[in-house]
Write a protein that holds these residues in place. Structure first.
Motif, short mmCIF file in Angstrom:
data_model
loop_
_atom_site.label_atom_id
_atom_site.label_comp_id
_atom_site.label_asym_id
_atom_site.label_seq_id
_atom_site.Cartn_x
_atom_site.Cartn_y
_atom_site.Cartn_z
N ILE A 46 0.82 -1.20 0.00
CA ILE A 46 0.00 0.00 0.00
C ILE A 46 0.85 1.25 0.00
O ILE A 46 0.61 2.18 -0.72
N SER A 47 1.86 1.29 0.84
CA SER A 47 2.60 2.53 0.96
C SER A 47 4.05 2.28 1.33
O SER A 47 4.33 1.61 2.31
N ASN A 289 -3.25 10.28 -5.13
CA ASN A 289 -3.58 9.14 -4.27
C ASN A 289 -4.80 9.37 -3.39
O ASN A 289 -4.97 8.70 -2.39
N ASP A 302 -3.48 2.17 -8.91
CA ASP A 302 -2.54 2.88 -8.04
C ASP A 302 -1.76 3.89 -8.88
O ASP A 302 -0.99 3.50 -9.76
N ARG A 304 0.29 6.39 -7.59
CA ARG A 304 1.31 7.09 -6.80
C ARG A 304 2.64 7.25 -7.53
O ARG A 304 3.36 8.23 -7.33
N SER A 311 -4.62 -3.41 -9.40
CA SER A 311 -4.73 -4.49 -8.43
C SER A 311 -5.38 -5.68 -9.14
O SER A 311 -5.65 -5.63 -10.34
N SER A 326 -4.40 -0.30 -3.93
CA SER A 326 -4.93 0.86 -4.65
C SER A 326 -4.07 2.10 -4.48
O SER A 326 -4.20 3.05 -5.25
N GLY A 327 -3.20 2.12 -3.45
CA GLY A 327 -2.43 3.32 -3.17
C GLY A 327 -3.28 4.43 -2.57
O GLY A 327 -2.85 5.58 -2.48
#
Length: 351
Positions: A46-47, A289, A302, A304, A311, A326-327
């Protein structure tokens, strides 16, 4: 002699036991690592930001979702960042199944976009999705973003009662500028359609919204008079954004570099229109985002890293697993004002 043989056997057994124990330790270590990877896969994907609240990310709810169910469009806007890379559209029942999954996961608002959403099946596919979301799923807000060129009054007669907000994309109130941008098709007049649809929204009680992408061709324009005349509930003003593989890079269908403006130019445009109360600015930083975007396969995208990394489809793995990739930054979504009064029943509009 017997003692030596016995000692040798015991030593061999001890050595074998040590080997077995060592192997067991290695196996346990590998198994534990795999478990940690599996448990942390969603968080790590995710991050990359170590300071981000991972618990908040894991519990992200798809409150507002943008579903780009088609990529096909009849316009050729030079800066478009969701281009016609495929012609795929999910079967209606599969799309409904995905929307049901999103509702069960906490979705309150769905926004249908494209491409041009009214292009597929002359707007009937879109109309049925709108009706399903409002009538069957009873979502508080159902909205559409369109270029307006394919909308007929009959669509409002059939489906307008199920729609909360209709956003029309308009980047200039100079028809020549719209043509330079590519927001045109044949002899259709984009501005004539805009004003006609505004009246239909008033007539059929649909909240009217305008989206504008600020770029090199319209950055110096003053749109104040026209916006005040049209009086949209919201005027969303975007900064032109580059997305690798969509409107930038070798695999892109558009070359949007010539449309890009600086942060200063974008701010100057906002300052020029600061008197307009319905203006909602969307800089590139806010956009990347803070949106949950579903593509035509119902995969979260995503953005970012300056591209759209998909995904797995929510139809295959469910919303909870797919949203991990998904970011999506829920805090940024709230910070940019992503949650607002979005049900026309709550807007108290003077129809």
């Amino acid at each position: 002699m017997r003692y030596m043989i016995f000692s040798s056997v015991v030593a061999s057994q001890k050595q074998l036991l040590r080997i077995c124990i060592s192997a067991l330790h290695i196996f346990v270590s590998i198994f534990s690592t795999v478990l940690r990877w599996t448990a942390g896969e969603c968080k790590n994907t995710i991050s990359p930001n170590k300071h981000r609240d991972e618990k908040t990310v894991q519990s992200a709810i798809p409150t507002s979702v943008n579903y780009h169910f088609t990529r096909k469009c009849n316009y050729k806007c030079g800066f478009c960042f969701h281009t016609a890379k495929t012609s795929f559209v999910l079967p209606l029942e599969e799309a409904k199944r995905g929307l049901q999954l999103l509702k069960e996961a906490g979705m309150e608002k769905i926004n249908f976009s494209g491409g041009e959403p009214f292009l597929h099946d002359k707007g009937e596919f879109l109309g049925k999705l709108v009706q399903y979301c409002k009538q069957d799923l009873q979502l508080p807000s159902v909205s559409i973003v369109s270029n307006g060129s394919m909308i007929k009054e009959k669509w409002f007669q059939n489906y307008g009662g199920y729609l909360d907000i209709l956003a029309i994309s308009c980047d200039s109130f100079n028809e020549e500028t719209n043509q330079l941008i590519g927001r045109t098709q044949g002899r259709k007049n984009h501005l004539d359609n805009l004003y006609k649809i505004c009246k239909w929204c008033q007539q059929y009680k649909v909240a009217f919204k305008i989206n504008s992408v600020i770029n090199t061709f319209n950055a110096d324009e003053d749109m104040t008079e026209n916006i005040l005349q049209l009086n949209p509930v919201r005027w969303k003003v975007f900064q032109c954004l580059l997305i690798d593989g969509e409107n930038a890079g070798e695999a892109a269908l558009r070359e949007a570099e010539r449309f890009v403006i600086s942060d200063q130019q974008f701010q100057e445009f906002l300052d020029r229109h600061s008197s307009i109360s319905c203006l909602v600015p969307e800089s590139n930083e806010k956009m990347r985002n803070s949106y949950l975007i579903l593509d035509e396969y119902m995969r979260f995208l995503d953005c970012r890293e300056g591209r759209k990394d998909p995904s797995k489809s929510i139809l295959d793995v469910g919303v909870k697993d797919a949203i991990c990739f998904s970011g999506f930054d829920e805090m940024m979504f709230l910070k940019r004002g992503g949650k607002y009064v979005w049900s026309k029943a709550d807007m108290k509009l003077d129809w």
